[in-house]
Design an enzyme around this catalytic site. Structure first.
Site, PDB file in Angstrom:
ATOM      1  N   GLU A   1      -5.014 -18.143  19.384  1.00 38.08           N
ATOM      2  CA  GLU A   1      -5.627 -16.810  18.477  1.00 38.08           C
ATOM      3  C   GLU A   1      -7.036 -16.875  18.600  1.00 38.08           C
ATOM      4  OE1 GLU A   1      -5.231 -15.070  14.056  1.00 38.08           O
ATOM      5  OE2 GLU A   1      -5.283 -17.254  14.441  1.00 38.08           O
TER       6      GLU A   1
ATOM      7  N   ASP B   1      -3.005 -21.652  16.457  1.00 40.91           N
ATOM      8  CA  ASP B   1      -3.747 -20.654  15.488  1.00 40.91           C
ATOM      9  C   ASP B   1      -5.201 -20.994  15.141  1.00 40.91           C
ATOM     10  OD1 ASP B   1      -3.222 -19.521  12.817  1.00 40.91           O
ATOM     11  OD2 ASP B   1      -4.313 -21.044  11.884  1.00 40.91           O
TER      12      ASP B   1
HETATM   13  C1  NOJ Z   1      -4.439 -17.058  11.438  1.00 42.04           C
HETATM   14  C2  NOJ Z   1      -2.925 -16.939  11.040  1.00 42.04           C
HETATM   15  O1  NOJ Z   1      -2.308 -15.897  11.978  1.00 42.04           O
HETATM   16  C3  NOJ Z   1      -2.882 -16.458   9.805  1.00 42.04           C
HETATM   17  O2  NOJ Z   1      -1.815 -15.953   9.397  1.00 42.04           O
HETATM   18  C4  NOJ Z   1      -3.292 -17.504   8.907  1.00 42.04           C
HETATM   19  O3  NOJ Z   1      -3.406 -17.175   7.318  1.00 42.04           O
HETATM   20  C5  NOJ Z   1      -4.734 -18.131   9.216  1.00 42.04           C
HETATM   21  N1  NOJ Z   1      -4.773 -18.248  10.679  1.00 42.04           N
HETATM   22  C6  NOJ Z   1      -4.833 -19.504   8.656  1.00 42.04           C
HETATM   23  O4  NOJ Z   1      -4.198 -20.435   9.309  1.00 42.04           O
END
Ligand code: NOJ
Length: 547
Positions: free
Chosen positions: A275, A205
């Site tokens: 990500e 993440d």
């Molecule tokens: C990215 C995640 O995909 C999203 O859903 C989340 O709210 C934020 N990171 C914070 O963790």
């Protein structure tokens, strides 16, 4: 690009993202759970034909950000099951030939995590430095101008200890201090915990957020008033986010993580996909590592960031192909739990073209649950909003509930997601009675039929699975045509982005057989010298003769 052979599962395979809250609810609380995922493994492996599942967070959590606010990294939230259920899921998934990727959330914890409770308890806590604490400025203001992604300042005042703590997202999600080696070692122990259990991969993440500027410098103003991401985000767009994420020191951490994963990969190859919302491609590609020794893949969100036009897509693909080093494996995404659904963005007809694109480009596709049906964003009434982002920054259309609504299985109440007498946590799409798995399995021309056929074709074609990529030139402007090839096999993909018929001359390839049309109504030999693509049609052609 030279064709690659001997690919690993995460290169050759297709990843399917499950948002567990919204997949299948077996215990009747209106929220999906792990037994529900276990129940549908054969749908995923046999009916659909994907190769890996990525589960969004399932850890114990106050659920302020639906699991991205983790209170314990080494357990399962009772909403979803328990560790024994997870182990059962892992064994069953592997028996179905499916790899399992879990979400690892390293940037922040919940404020309910014992680490943070301890950290905030006093300045002298041994975990004080596990988070980012700073004194106020002389006038009491936060230490710098950083903003939370979800609106408002990135700093919250802790009255008890008279310091601010940093949170890149919600104030109940404090950022960990990755400059403290104990944090790295604790977070790596968590990775080992899950690898020891047998998970195959990590989705990391907000991977590039974990390292910030050492001196916490102010972000400069954004002179162009451009977007910080690929859509307008209100105040967040007022700055260039130079210092609050993506500090180059992050690369050392990912090199360490890669070594850890490699150590675990002798019998079972493990992987990490991060990500990374960076749209400057050389910087983005830096996350593979200078020697392909960091992330196996940074998620590529490029297709979400450009106009839906053939030439824009072509340029993006060519740019990526030119940017990647030979050992860096590409990947593509058309949707996830943070993005408007592709069918809402481009319309139902183009969603089929988009699907064919996703499943035929060079690299690993990630398919978001429900996109195989053509699910659209479900409108959410103001009193049903769940997403904290929408609550914090209303009116900009940033809310993510619409793309997180329950999976549509049948035409039963609540689309078969949960028992009939139970209210699902988000409303089921109003059109679910006519767009669901059961119905689309019966319909030979449905989106699900197309997805299944495209996945089956990809699975049996070396060219599609691991072959090289080349743009095919001299085609109409609103079409995107490319070749995927190995020494033994050539496949041409021709995608019509317009809603008018277009003629394509593929005579230089000689004879061709139509392997798949998004219309699912034709196959067999075609006249390559004059292939007519119908409006919004995408085709995959197998080249038959020598060129
Ligand atoms: C990215 C995640 O995909 C999203 O859903 C989340 O709210 C934020 N990171 C914070 O963790």
């Amino acid at each position: 690009m030279t064709p690659t052979q001997n690919t690993l599962w995460w290169q050759r395979g297709v990843i399917y993202q499950i948002y567990p809250r919204s997949f299948v609810d077996t215990n009747g609380d209106g929220i999906g759970d792990l037994p529900g995922v276990i129940e549908r493994l054969s749908y995923l492996s046999d009916t659909l034909g994907v190769d890996a599942i990525w589960l969004s967070p399932i850890y114990p959590s106050p659920m302020q950000d639906f699991g991205y606010d983790v209170a314990n990294y080494t357990d399962i939230d009772p909403l979803f099951g328990d560790l024994a259920t997870f182990d059962r899921l892992l064994v069953a998934a592997h028996q179905h030939g499916l790899k399992v990727i879990i979400d690892w959330v390293p940037n922040h914890t919940s404020d309910q995590h014992p680490w943070f409770r301890e950290s905030r308890s006093s300045h002298s806590s041994s975990r004080r430095d596990w988070y980012v604490w700073r004194d106020p400025k002389a006038d009491g203001a936060p230490p710098n101008n950083w903003l939370s992604f979800f609106g408002g300042p990135a700093w919250t005042w802790d009255a008890a200890t008279e310091q601010y703590y940093l949170h890149s997202f919600l104030s109940c999600m404090p950022d960990l201090n990755w400059r403290n080696p104990d944090v790295q070692s604790a977070m790596f122990d968590i990775v080992r915990f899950w690898l020891d259990r047998g998970v195959d991969g990590l989705r990391i993440d907000t991977a590039h957020y974990i390292m910030k500027d050492r001196d916490l410098r102010d972000n400069p103003p954004n002179p162009a008033q451009g977007y910080a991401m690929h859509r307008a985000m209100g105040d967040y767009d007022s700055q260039l986010h130079l210092y609050d994420k993506g500090d180059p020191d992050v690369h050392a951490i990912f090199r360490d993580l890669r070594r850890l994963l490699d150590d675990y990969s002798h019998e079972q190859p493990r992987m990490a996909i991060g990500e990374i919302h960076i749209y400057d491609w050389p910087t983005w590609a830096g996350y593979y590592g200078q020697h392909s020794d960091e992330l196996h893949m940074p998620y590529n969100f490029g297709l979400l960031n450009i106009p839906w036009e053939a030439q824009a897509v072509r340029r993006l693909v060519e740019t990526l192909e030119a940017t990647l080093a030979p050992n860096d494996w590409p990947n593509y995404v058309l949707g996830n739990h943070d993005e408007p659904r592709i069918a809402s963005r481009v319309g139902a007809a183009q969603a089929q073209v988009a699907l064919l694109l996703l499943l035929t480009l060079r690299g690993t596709p990630t398919l978001y649950y429900g996109d195989e049906l053509g699910m659209e964003n479900t409108p959410i009434a103001p009193d049903q909003v769940q997403d904290p982002w929408e609550r914090n920054v209303p009116g900009l259309g940033l809310g993510r509930d619409g793309e997180r609504t329950p999976m549509q299985w049948t035409n039963e109440p609540h689309a078969g997601f949960c028992p009939p007498d139970v209210a699902p946590w988000l409303p089921v799409a109003p059109y679910a009675a006519t767009m669901n798995v059961a119905r689309q399995l019966q319909e030979p021309h449905s989106m699900l039929s197309l997805t299944r056929q495209a996945l089956a074709l990809r699975r049996t074609s070396e060219a599609l699975g691991s072959g090289g990529y080349q743009t095919v030139a001299n085609t109409p402007d609103d079409c995107f045509v490319y070749l995927r090839d190995t020494a033994q096999e050539q496949m041409v993909i021709a995608l019509n982005f317009s809603n008018e018929a277009r003629d394509i001359d593929l005579s230089k390839f000689g004879a061709a057989m139509l392997a798949l049309s998004t219309y699912l109504d034709r196959s067999g030999s075609v006249d390559a010298a004059s292939l007519t693509l119908r409006p919004n049609e995408g085709c995959v052609l197998r080249i038959e003769a020598e060129r």
